[in-house]
Design a protein around this motif. Structure first.
Motif, PDB file in Angstrom:
ATOM      1  N   TYR A  94      19.125 -34.462 -90.417  1.00  0.00           N
ATOM      2  CA  TYR A  94      17.908 -35.248 -90.635  1.00  0.00           C
ATOM      3  C   TYR A  94      17.532 -35.432 -92.102  1.00  0.00           C
ATOM      4  O   TYR A  94      16.677 -36.242 -92.433  1.00  0.00           O
ATOM      5  CB  TYR A  94      16.722 -34.600 -89.908  1.00  0.00           C
ATOM      6  CG  TYR A  94      16.389 -33.190 -90.359  1.00  0.00           C
ATOM      7  CD1 TYR A  94      15.429 -32.946 -91.353  1.00  0.00           C
ATOM      8  CD2 TYR A  94      17.035 -32.090 -89.801  1.00  0.00           C
ATOM      9  CE1 TYR A  94      15.122 -31.658 -91.767  1.00  0.00           C
ATOM     10  CE2 TYR A  94      16.737 -30.806 -90.200  1.00  0.00           C
ATOM     11  CZ  TYR A  94      15.786 -30.588 -91.181  1.00  0.00           C
ATOM     12  OH  TYR A  94      15.501 -29.309 -91.576  1.00  0.00           O
ATOM     13  N   GLU A  95      18.174 -34.716 -93.003  1.00  0.00           N
ATOM     14  CA  GLU A  95      17.755 -34.716 -94.401  1.00  0.00           C
ATOM     15  C   GLU A  95      18.167 -35.976 -95.163  1.00  0.00           C
ATOM     16  O   GLU A  95      17.514 -36.362 -96.141  1.00  0.00           O
ATOM     17  CB  GLU A  95      18.323 -33.492 -95.133  1.00  0.00           C
ATOM     18  CG  GLU A  95      17.811 -32.164 -94.620  1.00  0.00           C
ATOM     19  CD  GLU A  95      18.678 -31.575 -93.512  1.00  0.00           C
ATOM     20  OE1 GLU A  95      18.589 -30.369 -93.278  1.00  0.00           O
ATOM     21  OE2 GLU A  95      19.441 -32.343 -92.876  1.00  0.00           O
ATOM     22  N   GLU A  96      19.225 -36.627 -94.725  1.00  0.00           N
ATOM     23  CA  GLU A  96      19.775 -37.747 -95.493  1.00  0.00           C
ATOM     24  C   GLU A  96      18.825 -38.936 -95.570  1.00  0.00           C
ATOM     25  O   GLU A  96      18.639 -39.549 -96.627  1.00  0.00           O
ATOM     26  CB  GLU A  96      21.112 -38.188 -94.885  1.00  0.00           C
ATOM     27  CG  GLU A  96      21.799 -39.307 -95.644  1.00  0.00           C
ATOM     28  CD  GLU A  96      23.140 -39.672 -95.035  1.00  0.00           C
ATOM     29  OE1 GLU A  96      23.647 -40.767 -95.348  1.00  0.00           O
ATOM     30  OE2 GLU A  96      23.696 -38.877 -94.247  1.00  0.00           O
ATOM     31  N   SER A  97      18.216 -39.264 -94.445  1.00  0.00           N
ATOM     32  CA  SER A  97      17.312 -40.420 -94.401  1.00  0.00           C
ATOM     33  C   SER A  97      16.498 -40.383 -93.124  1.00  0.00           C
ATOM     34  O   SER A  97      16.890 -39.755 -92.134  1.00  0.00           O
ATOM     35  CB  SER A  97      18.115 -41.731 -94.442  1.00  0.00           C
ATOM     36  OG  SER A  97      18.858 -41.894 -93.241  1.00  0.00           O
ATOM     37  N   PRO A  98      15.358 -41.087 -93.096  1.00  0.00           N
ATOM     38  CA  PRO A  98      14.592 -41.187 -91.855  1.00  0.00           C
ATOM     39  C   PRO A  98      15.406 -41.806 -90.727  1.00  0.00           C
ATOM     40  O   PRO A  98      15.257 -41.421 -89.560  1.00  0.00           O
ATOM     41  CB  PRO A  98      13.408 -42.072 -92.249  1.00  0.00           C
ATOM     42  CG  PRO A  98      13.226 -41.822 -93.712  1.00  0.00           C
ATOM     43  CD  PRO A  98      14.631 -41.677 -94.234  1.00  0.00           C
ATOM     44  N   GLN A  99      16.271 -42.751 -91.075  1.00  0.00           N
ATOM     45  CA  GLN A  99      17.094 -43.402 -90.057  1.00  0.00           C
ATOM     46  C   GLN A  99      18.074 -42.415 -89.426  1.00  0.00           C
ATOM     47  O   GLN A  99      18.281 -42.405 -88.205  1.00  0.00           O
ATOM     48  CB  GLN A  99      17.843 -44.594 -90.674  1.00  0.00           C
ATOM     49  CG  GLN A  99      16.953 -45.758 -91.071  1.00  0.00           C
ATOM     50  CD  GLN A  99      16.180 -45.520 -92.368  1.00  0.00           C
ATOM     51  OE1 GLN A  99      16.483 -44.611 -93.143  1.00  0.00           O
ATOM     52  NE2 GLN A  99      15.182 -46.362 -92.616  1.00  0.00           N
ATOM     53  N   GLN A 100      18.687 -41.584 -90.268  1.00  0.00           N
ATOM     54  CA  GLN A 100      19.590 -40.556 -89.741  1.00  0.00           C
ATOM     55  C   GLN A 100      18.816 -39.605 -88.832  1.00  0.00           C
ATOM     56  O   GLN A 100      19.285 -39.241 -87.744  1.00  0.00           O
ATOM     57  CB  GLN A 100      20.228 -39.764 -90.886  1.00  0.00           C
ATOM     58  CG  GLN A 100      21.157 -38.650 -90.396  1.00  0.00           C
ATOM     59  CD  GLN A 100      21.232 -37.456 -91.358  1.00  0.00           C
ATOM     60  OE1 GLN A 100      20.279 -37.181 -92.082  1.00  0.00           O
ATOM     61  NE2 GLN A 100      22.359 -36.775 -91.352  1.00  0.00           N
ATOM     62  N   HIS A 124       8.309 -33.164 -98.926  1.00  0.00           N
ATOM     63  CA  HIS A 124       9.493 -34.022 -99.048  1.00  0.00           C
ATOM     64  C   HIS A 124       9.978 -34.555 -97.711  1.00  0.00           C
ATOM     65  O   HIS A 124      10.777 -35.494 -97.669  1.00  0.00           O
ATOM     66  CB  HIS A 124      10.630 -33.283 -99.767  1.00  0.00           C
ATOM     67  CG  HIS A 124      11.214 -32.146 -98.977  1.00  0.00           C
ATOM     68  ND1 HIS A 124      10.553 -30.948 -98.793  1.00  0.00           N
ATOM     69  CD2 HIS A 124      12.409 -32.028 -98.322  1.00  0.00           C
ATOM     70  CE1 HIS A 124      11.319 -30.140 -98.072  1.00  0.00           C
ATOM     71  NE2 HIS A 124      12.431 -30.774 -97.764  1.00  0.00           N
ATOM     72  N   GLU A 127       7.656 -38.305 -95.142  1.00  0.00           N
ATOM     73  CA  GLU A 127       8.056 -39.677 -94.812  1.00  0.00           C
ATOM     74  C   GLU A 127       8.889 -39.709 -93.536  1.00  0.00           C
ATOM     75  O   GLU A 127       8.696 -40.567 -92.659  1.00  0.00           O
ATOM     76  CB  GLU A 127       8.856 -40.285 -95.968  1.00  0.00           C
ATOM     77  CG  GLU A 127       9.338 -41.705 -95.684  1.00  0.00           C
ATOM     78  CD  GLU A 127      10.259 -42.253 -96.755  1.00  0.00           C
ATOM     79  OE1 GLU A 127      10.757 -43.389 -96.585  1.00  0.00           O
ATOM     80  OE2 GLU A 127      10.499 -41.550 -97.769  1.00  0.00           O
ATOM     81  N   THR A 128       9.817 -38.749 -93.417  1.00  0.00           N
ATOM     82  CA  THR A 128      10.673 -38.689 -92.230  1.00  0.00           C
ATOM     83  C   THR A 128       9.854 -38.365 -90.981  1.00  0.00           C
ATOM     84  O   THR A 128      10.066 -38.966 -89.919  1.00  0.00           O
ATOM     85  CB  THR A 128      11.782 -37.645 -92.428  1.00  0.00           C
ATOM     86  OG1 THR A 128      12.647 -38.079 -93.490  1.00  0.00           O
ATOM     87  CG2 THR A 128      12.609 -37.463 -91.163  1.00  0.00           C
TER      88      THR A 128
END
Length: 275
Positions: A94-100, A124, A127-128
């Motif tokens: 899950y850390e790479e991007s909200p989409q991931q 940090h 947003e996700t």
């Protein structure tokens, strides 16, 4: 309504609504039999990535995979009908991007039947968290000692002391504002945990935090005395099942070697009963 009287499992909004009320009860679970024992007793059960250390002998949670979480999550789901299921998102999912994060959270919920996911991180990750919540994924946050970050935190140290307190308060505020329905506070000073609990409008779930949190969680194998490799300060052992199990295995081995097991009552005769 008490957990024992509840006929259906609560939803994330129900847990959110327990803020400031009767303390929320939670334990980790990794297997169907353990889930059955806590069903209707705990308000929610967490399939934690601690499964890597507790059941798979890993040195940390970093090696846990999506496949492992799905396997254990599915097993726990089979044992629950009155307790809500929450599942950890493993490191790297899950850390790479909200989409991931959304893709993997959706997969976890779809394949396990979990009502919510839990992820680590404060400001940090806000947003996700917001991205997931707006797309129908309830999120439980986790701040303080975040085991997936032990390499950057310098080990399993208490978080939030001295000049760290302000940052942790900001983390708690950020995840609440982002839409998390609850937040786990791990291994932080009791006074800070109490201040966070008073400051934010979502439940705090303590583990090594404070009795003043809105709820508590422990690793079930720790509190039952099944996991004995080490014992954190914040763990109270309500049983000694590990010691009992070791003693039972030693007795079994002695009886097998002495040929006192199996006894006549454990074997079968040539004829069926009654013949």
């Amino acid at each position: 309504m008490s957990a024992t009287a509840r006929k259906t499992a609560p939803l994330p909004d129900d847990i959110r609504g327990m803020k400031g009320g009767t303390p929320i009860v939670s334990l980790t679970a990794y297997t169907t039999p353990m889930a059955k024992m806590m069903d209707g007793v705990c308000d929610f059960a967490l399939v934690g990535d601690s499964v890597g250390m507790v059941l798979h002998g890993m040195p940390s949670t970093l090696g846990v995979t999506m496949e492992m979480m799905i396997m254990h999550g599915t097993a726990v789901a089979r044992g629950l009908s009155k307790t809500m299921l929450v599942i950890d998102m493993p490191f790297g999912s899950y850390e790479e991007s909200p989409q991931q994060a959304f893709g993997n959270a959706a997969r976890l919920m779809r394949e396990t039947g979990a009502a919510a996911v839990k992820l680590e991180g404060g400001q940090h990750m806000a947003e996700t968290i917001g991205f997931l919540v707006r797309r129908g994924v309830p999120v439980m946050a986790h701040i303080g000692l975040t085991p997936q970050s032990i390499n950057t935190l310098g080990g399993y140290k208490v978080q939030g002391r001295a000049d760290q307190a302000k940052a942790l308060m900001a983390d708690a505020t950020a995840v609440a504002k982002a839409g998390a329905f609850a937040v786990v506070l791990e291994k932080i000073p009791a006074k800070l945990a109490d201040a966070i609990t008073a400051q934010i409008d979502i439940p705090t779930i303590g583990i090594g935090a404070s009795a003043g949190c809105d709820g508590q969680i422990l690793v079930v194998d720790d509190m039952l005395g099944l996991f004995t490799a080490f014992k954190p300060k914040f763990v109270k052992r309500y049983g000694s099942l590990g010691e009992d199990g070791e003693a039972a295995i030693r007795t079994y081995a002695e009886e097998v070697r002495a040929r006192s097991f199996p006894a006549d009552t454990h074997v079968f005769s040539d004829k069926a009963p009654g013949n």
